[in-house]
Design a protein around this motif. Structure first.
Motif, short mmCIF file in Angstrom:
data_model
loop_
_atom_site.label_atom_id
_atom_site.label_comp_id
_atom_site.label_asym_id
_atom_site.label_seq_id
_atom_site.Cartn_x
_atom_site.Cartn_y
_atom_site.Cartn_z
N VAL A 434 44.79 -38.31 22.99
CA VAL A 434 45.57 -38.27 23.60
C VAL A 434 47.25 -37.98 23.24
O VAL A 434 47.49 -37.63 21.81
N MET A 435 47.44 -37.62 23.87
CA MET A 435 48.70 -37.05 24.50
C MET A 435 49.98 -37.46 23.42
O MET A 435 50.05 -39.26 23.64
N GLU A 436 51.02 -37.24 23.47
CA GLU A 436 52.79 -38.05 22.64
C GLU A 436 53.02 -38.50 24.11
O GLU A 436 53.39 -37.52 24.48
N ASP A 437 53.64 -40.12 24.02
CA ASP A 437 54.05 -39.98 25.45
C ASP A 437 55.30 -40.63 25.07
O ASP A 437 55.47 -41.64 24.85
N SER A 438 56.97 -39.61 25.05
CA SER A 438 57.91 -40.73 24.67
C SER A 438 58.53 -41.82 25.87
O SER A 438 59.10 -41.57 25.19
N GLU A 439 58.20 -41.38 26.96
CA GLU A 439 58.66 -42.00 27.61
C GLU A 439 57.76 -43.65 27.98
O GLU A 439 59.12 -44.76 27.49
N SER A 440 56.42 -43.69 28.24
CA SER A 440 56.43 -44.63 28.05
C SER A 440 55.74 -45.41 27.11
O SER A 440 56.23 -46.74 26.27
N LYS A 441 56.35 -45.01 25.54
CA LYS A 441 56.39 -45.49 24.30
C LYS A 441 55.39 -46.19 23.64
O LYS A 441 54.53 -46.79 22.92
N GLU A 442 53.89 -46.40 24.20
CA GLU A 442 53.00 -47.27 24.69
C GLU A 442 51.81 -46.31 23.15
O GLU A 442 51.34 -45.23 23.27
N ILE A 443 51.92 -46.81 22.06
CA ILE A 443 51.38 -46.25 21.13
C ILE A 443 49.74 -47.04 20.99
O ILE A 443 48.91 -46.65 20.16
N ALA A 444 49.90 -47.94 20.43
CA ALA A 444 48.75 -48.95 20.16
C ALA A 444 48.39 -50.43 22.06
O ALA A 444 49.73 -50.61 22.18
N ARG A 445 47.93 -51.14 21.75
CA ARG A 445 47.85 -52.87 22.17
C ARG A 445 47.16 -53.30 21.72
O ARG A 445 45.50 -52.95 20.44
N GLY A 558 33.57 -30.20 27.32
CA GLY A 558 34.98 -30.93 26.96
C GLY A 558 36.26 -29.54 26.50
O GLY A 558 37.30 -29.26 25.75
N GLY A 559 36.42 -29.05 28.31
CA GLY A 559 37.68 -28.43 28.73
C GLY A 559 39.15 -29.25 28.32
O GLY A 559 38.51 -30.15 29.15
N CYS A 560 40.03 -28.69 28.81
CA CYS A 560 41.49 -29.16 29.06
C CYS A 560 41.93 -28.30 30.17
O CYS A 560 41.61 -27.07 30.49
N TYR A 561 42.42 -29.06 31.51
CA TYR A 561 42.61 -28.60 32.59
C TYR A 561 43.72 -29.58 33.02
O TYR A 561 43.98 -30.86 33.11
N PRO A 562 44.87 -29.05 33.36
CA PRO A 562 45.78 -29.38 34.10
C PRO A 562 45.43 -30.30 34.94
O PRO A 562 44.82 -30.49 36.37
N CYS A 563 46.92 -31.58 35.27
CA CYS A 563 46.71 -32.70 35.98
C CYS A 563 47.57 -31.85 37.26
O CYS A 563 48.33 -31.15 37.33
N ALA A 564 46.85 -32.06 38.97
CA ALA A 564 47.66 -31.29 40.02
C ALA A 564 48.94 -32.45 39.92
O ALA A 564 49.38 -32.94 39.34
N ALA A 565 49.81 -31.43 40.82
CA ALA A 565 51.36 -32.20 41.08
C ALA A 565 51.91 -33.37 41.77
O ALA A 565 50.38 -33.65 42.33
N ASN A 566 52.83 -34.14 41.08
CA ASN A 566 52.76 -35.34 41.33
C ASN A 566 51.84 -36.58 41.22
O ASN A 566 51.87 -37.24 42.16
N THR A 567 51.49 -36.07 39.95
CA THR A 567 50.28 -37.11 39.01
C THR A 567 50.88 -37.02 37.88
O THR A 567 51.38 -36.36 37.67
N TYR A 568 50.10 -38.43 37.13
CA TYR A 568 50.70 -38.87 36.24
C TYR A 568 48.82 -39.06 35.74
O TYR A 568 47.97 -39.89 35.84
N LEU A 569 49.46 -38.97 33.70
CA LEU A 569 47.89 -39.00 33.24
C LEU A 569 47.69 -40.70 32.60
O LEU A 569 48.71 -40.57 31.91
N LYS A 570 46.67 -41.44 32.74
CA LYS A 570 46.20 -42.20 31.96
C LYS A 570 46.32 -41.72 30.59
O LYS A 570 45.34 -40.96 30.15
N ALA A 571 47.53 -41.75 29.78
CA ALA A 571 47.37 -41.21 28.57
C ALA A 571 45.75 -41.79 26.89
O ALA A 571 46.26 -41.18 26.64
#
Length: 944
Positions: A434-445, A558-571
């Motif tokens: 899980v990437m660090e998301d400084s904007e949404s700031k959700e760490i856990a729930r 198990g590889g990493c692939y970039p998201c397309a333009a104008n999308t956001y990732l479910k962290a």
């Protein structure tokens, strides 16, 4: 004058002089008695004082210990009985509302004073201002201390001091405390006036909870000339006591008691009681059940226990008996992430493995454990949870009991107990995938499933504490609530405490219960795993690693692939391309694909042209007030909205605050105890002129827009509808642009969270920031309490000007010069963009020039026509002569026509005779006749 006896006077000290000396004088109880009084003698030094537990005997001016059943503070006084207002206190209520149009409210404050409740004093809960005042003169520097309960931010609670040094207001409130908190403040020598002041502003339907104050203690009075009696329910058995002890349960005492008396067997009492009550018959409400720990055979015993302290009697008619305990049942499985040992206890699985409550299973290659805590079986209370009962002070009695598949609230010890259950989490860490998301700031729930069953108005609080700080309520449920789920987003990596507090109306309503079925906390440090999730593999393929920002994990490789333009990732679920969610219209993703935002620019294709919008001038945080509104007693308040239309590349810039517990009367800078940052937020504002404070009261901030959904000219987006009839448009030629937002705050009313729609309307007559408004039919900005609607009218909402927005006006040619001027089309519905082109000047030919040219051309044409006419007239004469000659020749030769090779005069041939024409045809007639004659003749054969 009459002679007085010793019982008819008392001793007092005179005021201290500049040397610190004073005199002891006798003062008669009744005026007019003046003989037989002792002579004044020199008193003790002004700095003289007695120790705690002693009093100053004025007769011999020495300190003496207090007798049994009494106490003293030495240099202080204490007020712990509130059956009647103690001597020296003033209790009053006033209405500081300056809007006298509500005249009825001005006379309704006489009963809104502080209420005497025996052990404590309670504030008012309406819009009147209730003030409790006490004045004291200190001979030396001292302190004032008291205990309080302050649960509701809808009440402004102030404690401040007026003295010779103009001591500032002291406020360091522990808001939302459920038990009595202690506050102590330094006092200066001399006169001090203490104020406890409250004003409520109940803008919602429910009545605020009052502020409770007890045990007011003041030191620095130098001495006390008498000891205070122990109040009923307390005692002291020794000389020189500085306090009295409360009587234990099932005992009582009267005032000035030196011991407590036991209640009769058929009677009972709570701790600190002044009398005993008859025991009621036992019912099924007076006991509860729980489970023992699992034994080596994997079995648990169902145990029934009387609620402590036991107040019922089993010997009265109709009393129920305690059900038999010890029935064995099979133990429920361990909670996910734990395994059962040989002794049937549950232990956590080691890192790198998971379990469903039975055995531990190692995570396979390419996966990692999803750490957290999931509690859904309640055979024993987890090690990181504790339960207590709170009624002014913490009790060792258990407030919640385990019941197999849920945990529920116990009976409690007395009326209005708080049944407390607390879960402590040491910290959180996002998993490697899980990437660090400084904007949404959700760490856990944290998610829990609960239910409340209430016959009266019971309440369930869910509170959150950070780093051992006081818990703050984040949600409250009142009355019965069906089985439902609630989720709280955790945004700080800190030690967190989560508390569930249940309060019923009284002990007789012990059937009113709260139940927790499951609690699930994600991303817990040193947590356990109930499953393993796919992770990104290092190049060696041996362990997990983190994907770069904006990359999802392919489950198969198990590889990493970039998201397309104008999308956001479910962290927290970055698996597969479907984890990259398309951004809404008019938005774009940030560099790390963690969210979508608007850069305040928008392009719209309409009617064959492209409209470009630039809302940058509206991007700063803008606030406005809606109202005023009035409570039932006429208190004026406003709904305050703060709007950050686009934010700052996904960072929310609008802030609403709660300054109720940080009001500084002397104008110090306010440090807000609570604030909310969002795209759109709301708070309640009570003006300073209404509340008589030097700064406005801002309370109850809520977020209305945490996530940017999109910006479009459509009226519906993501199931959020901005109804056109809320804001009728005068100019239908240019539709509004609508910004849509959502908030993750889930309430009882808004199970899906709140939403906001802001219509931005082009209005060239409203410059700069323009005007913000709410629907006329929804004066609070919302009609259903969940979706908020706003209209923003400003010239900055107009599209950028382009070449389609102006046209050219060409002037007449004057003096050989022609001008072209460019003007905006009306009405002008654009702003900024391109500017009008400069005026153009060109050389042209005027009308008199063309008139001269026309006359000249006409003259030349007339001359040419005349010349041609003369030429053809001359030619016609020759042809007519030849014709006449031919006719004459044919008559002379017996009607034979001579053969003629030509009917015209040959070149160089001249006319032989002059002809005399008898025809009277005009020139033009001759020309017409000439053109109709046959110009050549063929010689015919004549037969006679």
């Amino acid at each position: 004058c009459f002679k007085v006896w010793l019982s008819e006077y008392h001793y007092e000290y005179t005021a201290c002089n500049s040397q610190g000396s004073r005199w002891r004088v006798a003062v008669p109880h009744n005026p007019g008695l003046c003989t037989g009084l002792p002579d004044p003698i020199k008193g003790t030094k002004c700095s003289f004082s007695c120790k705690a537990g002693e009093f100053l005997d004025m007769k011999n001016q020495s300190c003496m210990p207090c007798a049994e059943g009494t106490y003293s503070l030495g240099t202080g006084i204490r007020f712990d009985e509130w059956d009647e207002l103690p001597h020296g206190f003033d209790n009053k209520a006033t209405n500081l509302e300056i809007d006298y149009s509500f005249s009825e409210s001005l006379g309704n404050c006489s009963l809104s004073t502080w209420s005497l409740k025996g052990d404590y004093i309670a504030s008012n809960t309406d819009e009147c201002t209730a003030t409790l005042v006490y004045a004291v003169n200190l001979k030396q520097s001292g302190t004032v201390s008291f205990e309080y309960i302050y649960q509701d931010s809808s009440i402004v609670f102030e404690f401040f001091i007026q003295n010779d040094q103009c001591q500032p207001t002291v406020e360091d409130w522990d808001l939302n405390c459920l038990c009595f908190e202690h506050l102590q403040v330094e006092l200066s020598q001399g006169n001090n006036v203490l104020f406890w002041r409250t004003t409520a502003f109940s803008v919602w339907s429910k009545t605020p909870k009052p502020v409770l104050v007890r045990n007011i203690e003041i030191t620095g009075v130098a001495f006390t000339s008498e000891c205070f009696p122990c109040k009923a329910g307390t005692y002291t058995a020794k000389l020189g006591s500085s306090f009295c002890q409360p009587c234990p349960a099932n005992s009582y005492s009267s005032k000035t008691a030196t011991s407590c008396h036991q209640c009769e067997p058929a009677m009972y009492s709570e701790p600190g009681s002044a009398s005993c009550k008859p025991r009621p018959a036992c019912t099924d409400k007076d006991y509860f059940y729980t489970h023992t720990a699992c034994d080596t055979n994997g079995e648990t015993q169902l145990m029934y226990k009387w609620a402590e302290p036991k107040i019922c009697s089993e010997e009265l008619p109709g009393s129920v008996e305690l059900p038999a305990s010890g029935v064995k049942t099979t133990c429920p499985p361990c909670n996910p992430g734990f395994f059962k040992t040989n002794t049937s206890s549950c232990e956590p699985c080691p890192y790198g493995s998971y379990s469903n409550g039975s055995g531990c299973i190692n995570c396979t290659v390419g996966t990692e454990p999803a750490l957290g805590f999931e509690y859904k079986w309640w055979n024993t209370l987890p090690a990181n949870m504790e339960t207590t009962v709170l009624n002014g002070v913490l009790s060792a009695v258990s407030g919640w009991e385990v019941a197999g598949d849920y945990i529920y609230t116990a009976a409690g010890a007395s009326d209005n107990d708080f049944m407390i259950l607390t879960l402590v989490i040491p910290g959180f860490s996002s998993p490697q995938s899980v990437m660090e998301d400084s904007e949404s700031k959700e760490i856990a729930r944290i998610t829990f499933v609960f239910e409340t069953i209430c016959s009266m108005s019971c309440e369930l609080y869910f509170m959150v504490g950070v780093n051992s700080r006081t818990n703050t309520p984040v949600e409250t449920w009142i009355g019965s609530k069906g089985k439902q789920s609630y989720t709280y987003i955790i945004e700080k990596n800190a030690t967190m405490s989560f508390t569930w507090a249940f309060q019923r109306t009284g002990r007789k309503y012990t059937n009113d219960v709260a139940k927790l079925y499951s609690i699930n906390v994600t991303n817990v440090i040193e947590g356990v795993a109930s499953y393993c999730r796919v992770c990104a593999l290092e190049s060696s393929g041996s362990s997990c690693t983190s994907c770069p920002h904006g990359h999802y994990i392919d489950r198969s490789t198990g590889g990493c692939y970039p998201c397309a333009a104008n999308t956001y990732l479910k962290a927290h679920q970055p698996y597969g391309s479907q984890a990259c969610i398309p951004c809404g219209p008019g938005t774009k993703n940030n560099p790390i694909h963690s969210l979508c935002y608007s850069d305040c620019h928008l392009s719209v294709i309409a009617d064959g042209r492209t409209l470009e919008y630039d809302f940058s001038a509206l991007s700063n945080s803008t606030s406005f007030l809606v109202g005023p509104s009035f409570t039932t007693k006429g208190l004026k308040y406003f709904h305050h909205f703060n709007i950050s239309l686009c934010g700052n590349h996904g960072r929310k810039m609008a802030t609403c605050t709660d300054n109720v517990t940080d009001m500084h009367i002397l104008g110090k800078e306010t440090e807000f105890s609570k604030s909310t940052s969002s795209y759109v937020c709301q708070s309640i504002i009570v003006p300073s002129d209404v509340m008589a404070y030097k700064s406005v009261v801002s309370s109850q901030p809520v977020s209305l827009a945490d996530r940017f959904v999109g910006v479009t000219r459509e009226t519906t987006l993501d199931n959020i509808t901005s109804f056109p009839d809320y804001f009728p448009a005068e100019n239908v030629g240019l539709p509004d642009v609508i910004f849509f937002y959502r908030s993750s705050d889930v309430t009882q009313t808004c199970s899906a969270g709140r939403a906001t729609a802001i219509r931005v309307r082009c209005d060239p007559l409203k410059p700069h920031s323009g005007v913000l408004s709410v629907p006329s039919k929804c004066p609070e900005g919302t009609c259903d309490g969940c979706t908020f609607h706003f209209l923003w009218e400003t010239v900055e909402a107009c599209p950028l000007c382009s070449a389609d927005d102006y046209h050219a006006i060409i002037s007449a040619c004057v003096g050989g010069i022609q001008r072209t001027t460019y003007v905006w089309r009306e009405p002008k519905l654009c702003s900024g963009g391109i500017s009008l082109p400069d005026q153009k000047v060109s050389i042209c030919k005027s009308m008199d020039f063309w008139l001269k040219v026309g006359i000249s051309a006409g003259t030349c044409a007339a001359i040419l026509l005349t010349a041609m006419t003369c030429y053809f007239w001359k030619k016609n004469q020759k042809l007519e002569y030849k014709y006449s000659k031919l006719v004459m020749n044919s008559s002379a030769k017996d009607s034979e026509l001579p053969a003629a090779d030509s009917c015209a005069i040959m070149e160089g041939e001249d006319a032989e005779d002059d002809l005399i024409f008898t025809s009277k045809n005009s020139l033009f007639g001759k020309i017409r006749a000439f053109t109709t004659k046959v110009r050549c003749f063929v010689r015919p054969s004549l037969h006679v």
